[in-house]
Design a protein around this motif. Sequence first.
Motif, PDB file in Angstrom:
ATOM      1  N   ILE A 160       0.951  -1.057  -0.024  1.00 16.78           N
ATOM      2  CA  ILE A 160      -0.124  -0.047  -0.035  1.00 16.78           C
ATOM      3  C   ILE A 160       0.678   1.185   0.030  1.00 16.78           C
ATOM      4  CG2 ILE A 160      -1.816   1.221   1.202  1.00 16.78           C
ATOM      5  CD1 ILE A 160      -2.762  -1.356   0.283  1.00 16.78           C
ATOM      6  N   CYS A 161       0.834   2.086  -0.918  1.00 19.84           N
ATOM      7  CA  CYS A 161       1.589   3.442  -0.963  1.00 19.84           C
ATOM      8  C   CYS A 161       0.686   4.480  -1.024  1.00 19.84           C
ATOM      9  CB  CYS A 161       2.295   3.378  -2.325  1.00 19.84           C
ATOM     10  SG  CYS A 161       2.816   1.660  -2.812  1.00 19.84           S
ATOM     11  N   MET A 162       0.792   5.558  -0.092  1.00 19.85           N
ATOM     12  CA  MET A 162       0.265   6.617   0.223  1.00 19.85           C
ATOM     13  C   MET A 162       0.909   7.943   0.174  1.00 19.85           C
ATOM     14  SD  MET A 162      -2.778   5.800   3.055  1.00 19.85           S
ATOM     15  CE  MET A 162      -3.952   4.655   2.927  1.00 19.85           C
TER      16      MET A 162
ATOM     17  N   PHE B 182      -2.209   3.889  -3.893  1.00 22.53           N
ATOM     18  CA  PHE B 182      -2.380   3.017  -5.073  1.00 22.53           C
ATOM     19  C   PHE B 182      -1.771   1.712  -4.355  1.00 22.53           C
ATOM     20  CE2 PHE B 182       1.722   5.244  -5.711  1.00 22.53           C
ATOM     21  CZ  PHE B 182       2.596   4.312  -5.928  1.00 22.53           C
ATOM     22  N   VAL B 183      -1.839   0.352  -5.054  1.00 23.54           N
ATOM     23  CA  VAL B 183      -1.590  -0.725  -4.628  1.00 23.54           C
ATOM     24  C   VAL B 183      -0.536  -1.345  -5.630  1.00 23.54           C
ATOM     25  CG1 VAL B 183      -1.928  -2.795  -3.934  1.00 23.54           C
ATOM     26  CG2 VAL B 183      -3.792  -1.366  -3.434  1.00 23.54           C
ATOM     27  N   LEU B 184       0.833  -1.620  -5.004  1.00 28.38           N
ATOM     28  CA  LEU B 184       1.797  -2.095  -5.746  1.00 28.38           C
ATOM     29  C   LEU B 184       2.033  -3.455  -5.771  1.00 28.38           C
ATOM     30  CD1 LEU B 184       4.336  -1.511  -7.676  1.00 28.38           C
ATOM     31  CD2 LEU B 184       5.829  -1.124  -5.569  1.00 28.38           C
TER      32      LEU B 184
ATOM     33  N   GLU C 100      14.753  -6.362 -12.278  1.00 27.96           N
ATOM     34  CA  GLU C 100      15.676  -5.506 -11.635  1.00 27.96           C
ATOM     35  C   GLU C 100      14.980  -4.551 -10.636  1.00 27.96           C
ATOM     36  OE1 GLU C 100      14.678  -3.640 -15.780  1.00 27.96           O
ATOM     37  OE2 GLU C 100      14.996  -5.595 -14.741  1.00 27.96           O
ATOM     38  N   ASP C 101      13.685  -4.248 -10.653  1.00 26.79           N
ATOM     39  CA  ASP C 101      12.942  -3.415  -9.829  1.00 26.79           C
ATOM     40  C   ASP C 101      12.131  -4.075  -8.518  1.00 26.79           C
ATOM     41  OD1 ASP C 101      13.630  -1.272 -11.132  1.00 26.79           O
ATOM     42  OD2 ASP C 101      11.838  -1.415 -12.319  1.00 26.79           O
ATOM     43  N   LYS C 102      12.370  -5.418  -8.321  1.00 23.67           N
ATOM     44  CA  LYS C 102      11.706  -6.155  -7.514  1.00 23.67           C
ATOM     45  C   LYS C 102      12.216  -6.219  -6.018  1.00 23.67           C
ATOM     46  CE  LYS C 102       9.360  -9.284 -10.447  1.00 23.67           C
ATOM     47  NZ  LYS C 102       9.095 -10.747 -10.900  1.00 23.67           N
ATOM     48  N   LYS C 103      13.475  -5.859  -6.085  1.00 27.32           N
ATOM     49  CA  LYS C 103      14.333  -5.827  -4.792  1.00 27.32           C
ATOM     50  C   LYS C 103      13.705  -4.510  -4.129  1.00 27.32           C
ATOM     51  CE  LYS C 103      18.669  -7.801  -5.993  1.00 27.32           C
ATOM     52  NZ  LYS C 103      20.187  -8.001  -6.375  1.00 27.32           N
ATOM     53  N   GLU C 104      13.509  -4.539  -2.835  1.00 31.86           N
ATOM     54  CA  GLU C 104      12.940  -3.532  -2.010  1.00 31.86           C
ATOM     55  C   GLU C 104      13.667  -1.991  -2.349  1.00 31.86           C
ATOM     56  OE1 GLU C 104      12.676  -2.737   2.795  1.00 31.86           O
ATOM     57  OE2 GLU C 104      11.287  -4.235   2.101  1.00 31.86           O
ATOM     58  N   LYS C 105      14.882  -1.819  -2.164  1.00 28.38           N
ATOM     59  CA  LYS C 105      15.666  -0.640  -2.224  1.00 28.38           C
ATOM     60  C   LYS C 105      15.414  -0.217  -3.750  1.00 28.38           C
ATOM     61  CE  LYS C 105      20.223  -2.717  -3.699  1.00 28.38           C
ATOM     62  NZ  LYS C 105      21.531  -2.444  -3.368  1.00 28.38           N
ATOM     63  N   ASN C 106      15.319  -1.123  -4.814  1.00 23.83           N
ATOM     64  CA  ASN C 106      15.192  -0.597  -6.047  1.00 23.83           C
ATOM     65  C   ASN C 106      13.626  -0.276  -6.322  1.00 23.83           C
ATOM     66  OD1 ASN C 106      17.547  -1.261  -6.559  1.00 23.83           O
ATOM     67  ND2 ASN C 106      17.011  -3.258  -7.862  1.00 23.83           N
ATOM     68  N   PHE C 107      12.531  -0.678  -5.814  1.00 24.70           N
ATOM     69  CA  PHE C 107      11.021  -0.328  -5.980  1.00 24.70           C
ATOM     70  C   PHE C 107      10.835   0.916  -5.394  1.00 24.70           C
ATOM     71  CE2 PHE C 107       9.525  -3.672  -2.736  1.00 24.70           C
ATOM     72  CZ  PHE C 107       8.900  -2.711  -2.144  1.00 24.70           C
ATOM     73  N   LEU C 108      11.605   0.960  -3.989  1.00 26.13           N
ATOM     74  CA  LEU C 108      11.349   2.348  -3.473  1.00 26.13           C
ATOM     75  C   LEU C 108      11.898   3.474  -4.275  1.00 26.13           C
ATOM     76  CD1 LEU C 108      12.134   1.415   0.243  1.00 26.13           C
ATOM     77  CD2 LEU C 108      10.236   1.710  -0.598  1.00 26.13           C
ATOM     78  N   THR C 109      12.985   3.441  -4.824  1.00 21.65           N
ATOM     79  CA  THR C 109      13.350   4.474  -5.967  1.00 21.65           C
ATOM     80  C   THR C 109      12.494   4.735  -6.800  1.00 21.65           C
ATOM     81  OG1 THR C 109      15.607   3.839  -5.457  1.00 21.65           O
ATOM     82  CG2 THR C 109      15.209   5.021  -7.223  1.00 21.65           C
TER      83      THR C 109
END
Length: 240
Positions: free
Chosen positions: A5-7, A131-133, A141-150
């Motif tokens: 969940i992203c707000m 939105f729900v991610l 390459e974006d599935k790692k936590e630090k990557n998708f946070l960027t």
Amino acid sequence: MRKYICMTIGPIVNTLIKARKTRETWMSSFLFSTLMKILVSKVGNREQIIIPYSEDNFELQGVGLYPDHLVYYCKDNSVPDLDALIEEAREELLKEIIGIDEKGNILSKIGDYPVEVLRKFLKDYLLIYYFVLDVSVLPEEDKKEKNFLTLLDQVFNTIELQGKVTPYGTFKLTDLFRMIPKMALYEKAFVENQMKRMPSLVEIATKGLYGLDRVKYEKLVWNKIIMTDEAEDTDFEEVK
């Protein structure tokens, strides 16, 4: 793969730029920080939260400490009713602003305004986007936590550029600013700590002079700032 969940909340900058007094600047920050604290409290387990940092006993202590973004993963990938959660958060924020009676019920009015006026204003003015991610749909390459946070940071920045037309009404942001001294939020943050008012910009800028001659400094501040139109932040019902 987890669902997140992203707000993001606002409009923070547009509120800050309309502040003309120190207490209005404070409120522009503290209001949103309080809202985010309430949203964070709605998350079932603090360990689910990615951002912001929070603890059960993490108090605001009179200043805005919470950022404008919230990201947490869904327990068992079950997405809650976010619209209902946001409505609950708005109502709790209303209670923080207006205050409650001895039975825990929200007060019926603040100043000359009934609670319904402020409730409508908060609903129209506050921006709470979400939105729900689903991480499974992201490239590897974006599935790692630090990557998708960027990646989320870029998404949040885009969302925050989306404006919202606030319906014209009799109650405006300037009215909210005017009622600050009557707010339970203000009372809790300052008056309970023996502060009758917030210092003016002039007082903040000249704080170093206070120790040179306390009597002359206080007399100058009272005569030249508080008792004239230069008054930056004075509630004459409180200051005697």
